[in-house]
Design an enzyme around this catalytic site. Structure first.
Site, PDB file in Angstrom:
ATOM      1  N   TYR A   1     -23.774  -6.464  14.893  1.00  0.00           N
ATOM      2  CA  TYR A   1     -24.879  -6.456  15.862  1.00  0.00           C
ATOM      3  C   TYR A   1     -25.683  -5.175  15.670  1.00  0.00           C
ATOM      4  O   TYR A   1     -25.121  -4.081  15.587  1.00  0.00           O
ATOM      5  CB  TYR A   1     -24.302  -6.543  17.279  1.00  0.00           C
ATOM      6  CG  TYR A   1     -25.327  -6.490  18.362  1.00  0.00           C
ATOM      7  CD1 TYR A   1     -26.279  -7.498  18.490  1.00  0.00           C
ATOM      8  CD2 TYR A   1     -25.356  -5.436  19.267  1.00  0.00           C
ATOM      9  CE1 TYR A   1     -27.242  -7.449  19.487  1.00  0.00           C
ATOM     10  CE2 TYR A   1     -26.298  -5.379  20.274  1.00  0.00           C
ATOM     11  CZ  TYR A   1     -27.241  -6.391  20.374  1.00  0.00           C
ATOM     12  OH  TYR A   1     -28.186  -6.337  21.359  1.00  0.00           O
TER      13      TYR A   1
ATOM     14  N   HIS B   1     -22.236  -5.032  30.186  1.00  0.00           N
ATOM     15  CA  HIS B   1     -23.107  -4.021  30.770  1.00  0.00           C
ATOM     16  C   HIS B   1     -23.574  -4.592  32.100  1.00  0.00           C
ATOM     17  O   HIS B   1     -24.394  -5.496  32.156  1.00  0.00           O
ATOM     18  CB  HIS B   1     -24.264  -3.700  29.817  1.00  0.00           C
ATOM     19  CG  HIS B   1     -23.766  -3.207  28.484  1.00  0.00           C
ATOM     20  ND1 HIS B   1     -23.914  -3.911  27.314  1.00  0.00           N
ATOM     21  CD2 HIS B   1     -23.064  -2.096  28.168  1.00  0.00           C
ATOM     22  CE1 HIS B   1     -23.344  -3.242  26.319  1.00  0.00           C
ATOM     23  NE2 HIS B   1     -22.817  -2.134  26.809  1.00  0.00           N
TER      24      HIS B   1
ATOM     25  N   HIS C   1     -41.276  -4.451  20.790  1.00  0.00           N
ATOM     26  CA  HIS C   1     -40.061  -5.260  20.850  1.00  0.00           C
ATOM     27  C   HIS C   1     -40.133  -6.099  22.124  1.00  0.00           C
ATOM     28  O   HIS C   1     -40.170  -5.538  23.220  1.00  0.00           O
ATOM     29  CB  HIS C   1     -38.878  -4.275  20.927  1.00  0.00           C
ATOM     30  CG  HIS C   1     -37.543  -4.863  20.733  1.00  0.00           C
ATOM     31  ND1 HIS C   1     -36.993  -5.786  21.592  1.00  0.00           N
ATOM     32  CD2 HIS C   1     -36.614  -4.642  19.778  1.00  0.00           C
ATOM     33  CE1 HIS C   1     -35.787  -6.113  21.163  1.00  0.00           C
ATOM     34  NE2 HIS C   1     -35.532  -5.436  20.058  1.00  0.00           N
TER      35      HIS C   1
ATOM     36  N   HIS D   1     -31.963   0.730  28.246  1.00  0.00           N
ATOM     37  CA  HIS D   1     -32.486   0.175  29.494  1.00  0.00           C
ATOM     38  C   HIS D   1     -31.398   0.023  30.549  1.00  0.00           C
ATOM     39  O   HIS D   1     -30.201   0.123  30.269  1.00  0.00           O
ATOM     40  CB  HIS D   1     -33.208  -1.157  29.248  1.00  0.00           C
ATOM     41  CG  HIS D   1     -32.311  -2.333  28.970  1.00  0.00           C
ATOM     42  ND1 HIS D   1     -32.456  -3.540  29.613  1.00  0.00           N
ATOM     43  CD2 HIS D   1     -31.269  -2.504  28.128  1.00  0.00           C
ATOM     44  CE1 HIS D   1     -31.555  -4.390  29.174  1.00  0.00           C
ATOM     45  NE2 HIS D   1     -30.823  -3.792  28.273  1.00  0.00           N
TER      46      HIS D   1
ATOM     47  N   HIS E   1     -27.568   1.187  29.201  1.00  0.00           N
ATOM     48  CA  HIS E   1     -26.944   0.949  27.898  1.00  0.00           C
ATOM     49  C   HIS E   1     -28.034   0.928  26.841  1.00  0.00           C
ATOM     50  O   HIS E   1     -29.213   1.015  27.152  1.00  0.00           O
ATOM     51  CB  HIS E   1     -26.126  -0.333  27.908  1.00  0.00           C
ATOM     52  CG  HIS E   1     -26.881  -1.532  28.366  1.00  0.00           C
ATOM     53  ND1 HIS E   1     -27.150  -1.780  29.685  1.00  0.00           N
ATOM     54  CD2 HIS E   1     -27.437  -2.558  27.682  1.00  0.00           C
ATOM     55  CE1 HIS E   1     -27.828  -2.901  29.804  1.00  0.00           C
ATOM     56  NE2 HIS E   1     -28.034  -3.398  28.602  1.00  0.00           N
TER      57      HIS E   1
ATOM     58  N   GLU F   1     -24.972  -8.308  31.929  1.00  0.00           N
ATOM     59  CA  GLU F   1     -25.009  -8.819  30.566  1.00  0.00           C
ATOM     60  C   GLU F   1     -23.615  -8.783  29.942  1.00  0.00           C
ATOM     61  O   GLU F   1     -23.062  -7.721  29.695  1.00  0.00           O
ATOM     62  CB  GLU F   1     -25.951  -7.953  29.720  1.00  0.00           C
ATOM     63  CG  GLU F   1     -27.336  -7.792  30.315  1.00  0.00           C
ATOM     64  CD  GLU F   1     -28.193  -6.829  29.511  1.00  0.00           C
ATOM     65  OE1 GLU F   1     -27.735  -6.341  28.451  1.00  0.00           O
ATOM     66  OE2 GLU F   1     -29.321  -6.545  29.950  1.00  0.00           O
TER      67      GLU F   1
HETATM   68 FE   FE2 Z   1     -29.139  -5.077  27.907  1.00  0.00          FE
END
Ligand code: FE2
Length: 453
Positions: A364, A379, A306, A349, A385, A355
């Site tokens: 989402y 976040h 990813h 992460h 998160h 963010e």
């Molecule tokens: Fe993030």
């Protein structure tokens, strides 16, 4: 849109037809446009006398000496010079539109937060009075950082105009349609589109279809630009031709008008006797523009793992430290997921960047529940998160055949600076007090024995 839809009395340049009617394509182009024939001088910027008795005026969005490639300015040919579009300034109160620094001792910004969509009240709210600041970051007085807002607009501005000397505004509609009648032309936007209004540009906002709700990123710093594509090459992500700037449009209206100015975080008003939207022709590369998010061509994993979400950057506003943005505007739109033997949603992460996400429509993938269209999450700097339990278990056990993520469009305003909640965000907006519990159900699977759990 046809020319007949324009506000009464407004005259607009012709010449662009088809999908570009009313707009000129390209990002950062050096445009030229005139609403009356011969209004734009050729071969020079400042003739001794301009055609039609117009006044020549330069609007500089960067320092005169900014490097070529960043240097932005536009020459305007207008009925009156801008010195006639302001008078004496009177301070006014704008209690819900906050600027950084706005660090409140009674508000805890340290945390992971999420809000339901903010309801649009019944009352009359314009683009100015309907702005609700959620977070601020950096410092408006030294032109670093940003603020995030939700706009709740029920009424058009009438004989009222606005400009921000503090900031460039990135506007992300979520409900309703708005019209930005600017000095440099008319931009209409609706959900799945965005608009950018540069610092210093005068405009009024009309409601084409209301009520209107959406998100605003107020950029105090260097202007938004397209990200470098690196090895991706010359195409994909946001392509320059899909950005559209308006053709010249002006109105010659002698009517008592109010101009509101945001300057160093404060608001002032001034009264004039005419419309300031009097630019008959212009040329240059400092202008407003719109972009259709459906034209964004995402690039991602085609075998395994990813990439970092920066792969979905639409626009980036640099901070002065290379590769570390003042703001990235990132888009999570529908796309195919094809990665093999991989956990496909965003991973867990912690991030030095802060963010703030908004949901434009749909679901989402990392948060199938609770992150509603119109909703917001935050976040903050170095706060962990990631997927909730259902998203984790679902993606960990899914059959990894190609799957299309459909019915989804979310975005992120990401900044290198910590974001501080306003009083409105902490107390008045519909915060989901239980949000932090979305991770409570995540199991400990480790028991010291090897094997896939
Ligand atoms: Fe993030």
């Amino acid at each position: 849109m046809t020319i007949h839809d324009l506000p009464q009395g407004m005259i607009r340049a012709t010449g662009t037809t088809g999908p570009h009617e009313g707009y000129m394509p390209g990002f950062g182009n050096d445009f030229e446009t005139e609403a009356l024939p011969g209004a734009l001088p050729q071969g020079q910027n400042s003739p001794q006398k301009c055609n039609y008795g117009l006044y020549a005026e330069q609007l500089s969005g960067t320092a005169f000496t900014a490097p070529r490639g960043q240097n932005e300015r536009t020459w305007c040919y207008r009925i009156r010079p801008s010195v006639h579009h302001t008078g004496r300034f009177t301070p006014i109160d704008m209690p819900h539109w906050k600027s950084a620094p706005n660090i409140l001792p009674q508000v805890t910004s340290l945390g992971q937060y999420r809000w339901d969509p903010i309801p649009v009240p019944e009352e009359d709210l314009t683009w100015i009075t309907g702005m609700r600041t959620m977070t601020t970051a950096g410092d408006v007085n030294i032109q670093v950082g940003m603020a995030s807002h939700v706009y709740l607009v029920t009424r058009s501005m009438e004989d009222e105009y606005f400009f921000s000397a503090d900031s460039e505004l990135l506007i992300v509609p979520q409900e309703g349609r708005l019209r930005f009648c600017t000095e440099l032309g008319v931009i209409d936007i609706e959900p799945k589109e965005i608009a950018i209004i540069p610092r210093g540009l005068v405009y009024r906002v009309e409601v084409l279809e209301g009520p209107a709700r959406g998100f605003v990123c107020e950029n105090y710093g260097q202007k938004f630009d397209l990200p470098g594509r690196g090895p991706i090459g010359a195409n994909c992500l946001a392509n320059p031709r899909d950005f559209k700037s308006p053709v010249a449009a002006f109105e010659d209206r002698e009517v008592e008008s109010r101009v509101v100015i945001k300057w160093c975080g404060q608001f002032h008003e001034t009264r004039i006797g005419h419309s300031p939207l009097d630019v008959v022709a212009w040329h240059g590369n400092y202008c407003a523009y719109k972009y259709d998010l459906r034209t964004y061509s995402p690039v991602g994993a085609i075998l395994f793992d990813h990439p970092d979400p920066s792969i979905f950057t639409v626009l980036t506003a640099p901070s002065g430290q290379e590769g570390t943005a003042n703001i990235d505007f990132v888009l999570f739109r529908e796309r195919w997921m094809v990665a093999e033997h991989s956990f496909r949603p965003p991973w867990y992460h912690k991030n030095i960047m802060s963010e703030l996400m908004g949901n434009i429509y749909g679901v989402y993938d990392a948060k199938p529940q609770g992150f509603q269209p119109g909703g917001i999450s935050l976040h903050n700097c170095m706060l962990p998160h990631g997927p909730d339990r259902d998203a984790f278990e679902g993606a960990s056990n899914a059959e990894l055949k190609p799957a299309k993520l459909a019915n989804t469009m979310s975005f992120m305003f990401e900044t290198r600076f910590p974001q501080h909640l306003t009083q409105f965000a902490a107390k008045d907006a519909p915060m989901q007090e239980e949000y932090i519990e979305v991770w409570n159900q995540i199991e400990k699977k480790f028991d010291g024995t090897p094997g896939i759990k």
